[in-house]
Write a protein that holds these residues in place. Structure first.
Motif, PDB file in Angstrom:
ATOM      1  N   GLU A  16      -0.896  -4.945  -6.088  1.00 52.70           N
ATOM      2  CA  GLU A  16       0.553  -4.748  -6.108  1.00 52.70           C
ATOM      3  C   GLU A  16       0.914  -3.481  -6.872  1.00 52.70           C
ATOM      4  N   ALA A  17       0.311  -3.312  -8.044  1.00 52.28           N
ATOM      5  CA  ALA A  17       0.622  -2.135  -8.871  1.00 52.28           C
ATOM      6  C   ALA A  17       0.168  -0.851  -8.194  1.00 52.28           C
ATOM      7  N   GLY A  18      -1.017  -0.886  -7.578  1.00 54.82           N
ATOM      8  CA  GLY A  18      -1.539   0.299  -6.923  1.00 54.82           C
ATOM      9  C   GLY A  18      -0.675   0.736  -5.760  1.00 54.82           C
ATOM     10  N   LEU A  19      -0.233  -0.215  -4.948  1.00 52.56           N
ATOM     11  CA  LEU A  19       0.610   0.115  -3.799  1.00 52.56           C
ATOM     12  C   LEU A  19       1.976   0.633  -4.243  1.00 52.56           C
ATOM     13  N   GLN A  20       2.517   0.064  -5.294  1.00 58.28           N
ATOM     14  CA  GLN A  20       3.797   0.552  -5.815  1.00 58.28           C
ATOM     15  C   GLN A  20       3.666   1.984  -6.311  1.00 58.28           C
ATOM     16  N   TYR A  21       2.550   2.264  -6.977  1.00 66.00           N
ATOM     17  CA  TYR A  21       2.321   3.619  -7.475  1.00 66.00           C
ATOM     18  C   TYR A  21       2.226   4.610  -6.317  1.00 66.00           C
ATOM     19  N   LEU A  22       1.498   4.222  -5.257  1.00 68.71           N
ATOM     20  CA  LEU A  22       1.346   5.107  -4.105  1.00 68.71           C
ATOM     21  C   LEU A  22       2.682   5.353  -3.410  1.00 68.71           C
ATOM     22  N   ALA A  23       3.482   4.298  -3.269  1.00 67.15           N
ATOM     23  CA  ALA A  23       4.784   4.457  -2.631  1.00 67.15           C
ATOM     24  C   ALA A  23       5.683   5.377  -3.454  1.00 67.15           C
ATOM     25  N   GLN A  24       5.648   5.196  -4.767  1.00 72.06           N
ATOM     26  CA  GLN A  24       6.466   6.041  -5.648  1.00 72.06           C
ATOM     27  C   GLN A  24       5.979   7.489  -5.626  1.00 72.06           C
TER      28      GLN A  24
END
Length: 287
Positions: A16-24
């Motif tokens: 979850e954290a990794g995908l949020q970082y990539l989207a941001q």
């Protein structure tokens, strides 16, 4: 801007954290290697993973803000039946992706499948069954509102993969990282595979390039036709014949037409349904 910034991910590896970082960070398209929704099939190709991991990964990506989501699926897996393949297609559609890539299984060197085949522990993919599976997928995806814009690729309207289109339309592209491939100004080149060697080359001020091939104008034109034929829209007939009117090139096109592999409509040359089956043979003939 509206650039497509895409990445590929194994469903088991995302967080979850990794995908949020990539989207941001600006990534706006993600592709997951689903391959199959049947766990037995996944194990047989050396990928012991739960089929539910893909649905979880898609949910996490969507929650992180990804709208443009692709799923890769494979047909012709060892022991795969038409019913199992249909189930995979339906399970993929249930995840509501914007794009689906459906690939026929091929035996690659040094993979578990290739090793099993050399030991006599498996069977080659059944081409006739794969053709049936391809037809079934195309029908179901069309009914679901997907457009088939390239031999293996289907999308909802407006979601054709831009970097895929760049390949098939012979555009320039730059690949960064180990093993990445590039094509710029008629020159095709690839980077070294090893990460340490890649980093060392950069530290020494050298480009980490391993292989380079310079294409002549004629090679570029022929490749543009071959790659462009993979697209549903085909290629412009005049552009395909530019620089070499008549002669051997025209003979080859006409021979393929007589064989029912290509057709010319409204000034565009396209693969027929049969031609899609033998796209590699068409490429060999034209190159």
């Amino acid at each position: 801007g509206d650039a497509e910034i895409t990445l590929e991910a194994h469903p088991d590896t995302v967080t979850e954290a990794g995908l949020q970082y990539l989207a941001q960070a600006g990534f706006n398209r993600i592709s997951f290697g689903m391959q199959s929704s049947d766990e037995t099939e996944l194990v047989q190709v050396g990928r012991p993973s739960s089929a539910t991991h893909t649905s979880h990964a898609v949910a996490l990506a969507r929650a992180a803000g990804f709208v443009n989501i692709n799923l890769d699926v494979i047909y012709g897996l060892p022991g795969q039946t038409i019913d199992r393949w249909i189930a995979t297609v339906e399970d993929a559609l249930a995840l509501e992706p914007t794009h689906l890539s459906c690939y026929a299984l091929t035996v690659e060197a040094r993979t578990r499948l290739e090793i099993d085949l050399r030991r006599g522990d498996g069977v080659e993919p059944d081409a006739v069954l794969q053709n049936t599976m391809e037809d079934e997928a195309a029908r179901r995806l069309k009914d679901a509102g997907f457009q088939r814009y390239e031999i293996s690729n289907y999308c909802r309207p407006g979601y054709a993969c831009r970097h895929n289109l760049l390949y098939w339309q012979s555009g320039d592209y730059l690949g960064l990282g180990p093993s990445a491939q590039s094509y710029l100004d008629g020159c095709r080149f690839g980077n070294v595979e090893d990460l340490d060697a890649y980093q060392q080359a950069l530290a020494e001020g050298r480009l980490p390039i391993l292989d380079t091939e310079h294409l002549s104008p004629e090679q570029q034109r022929r490749e543009a036709v071959v790659f462009g034929l993979r697209l549903a829209d085909g290629v412009d007939g005049r552009a395909a014949r530019a620089g070499e009117p008549g002669g051997d090139w025209e003979d080859r096109i006409q021979r393929l037409a007589r064989q029912g592999l290509v057709e010319e409509q409204s000034g565009r040359i396209k693969l027929t349904d049969l031609g899609r089956r033998y796209a590699d043979s068409v490429a060999v003939e034209l190159l």
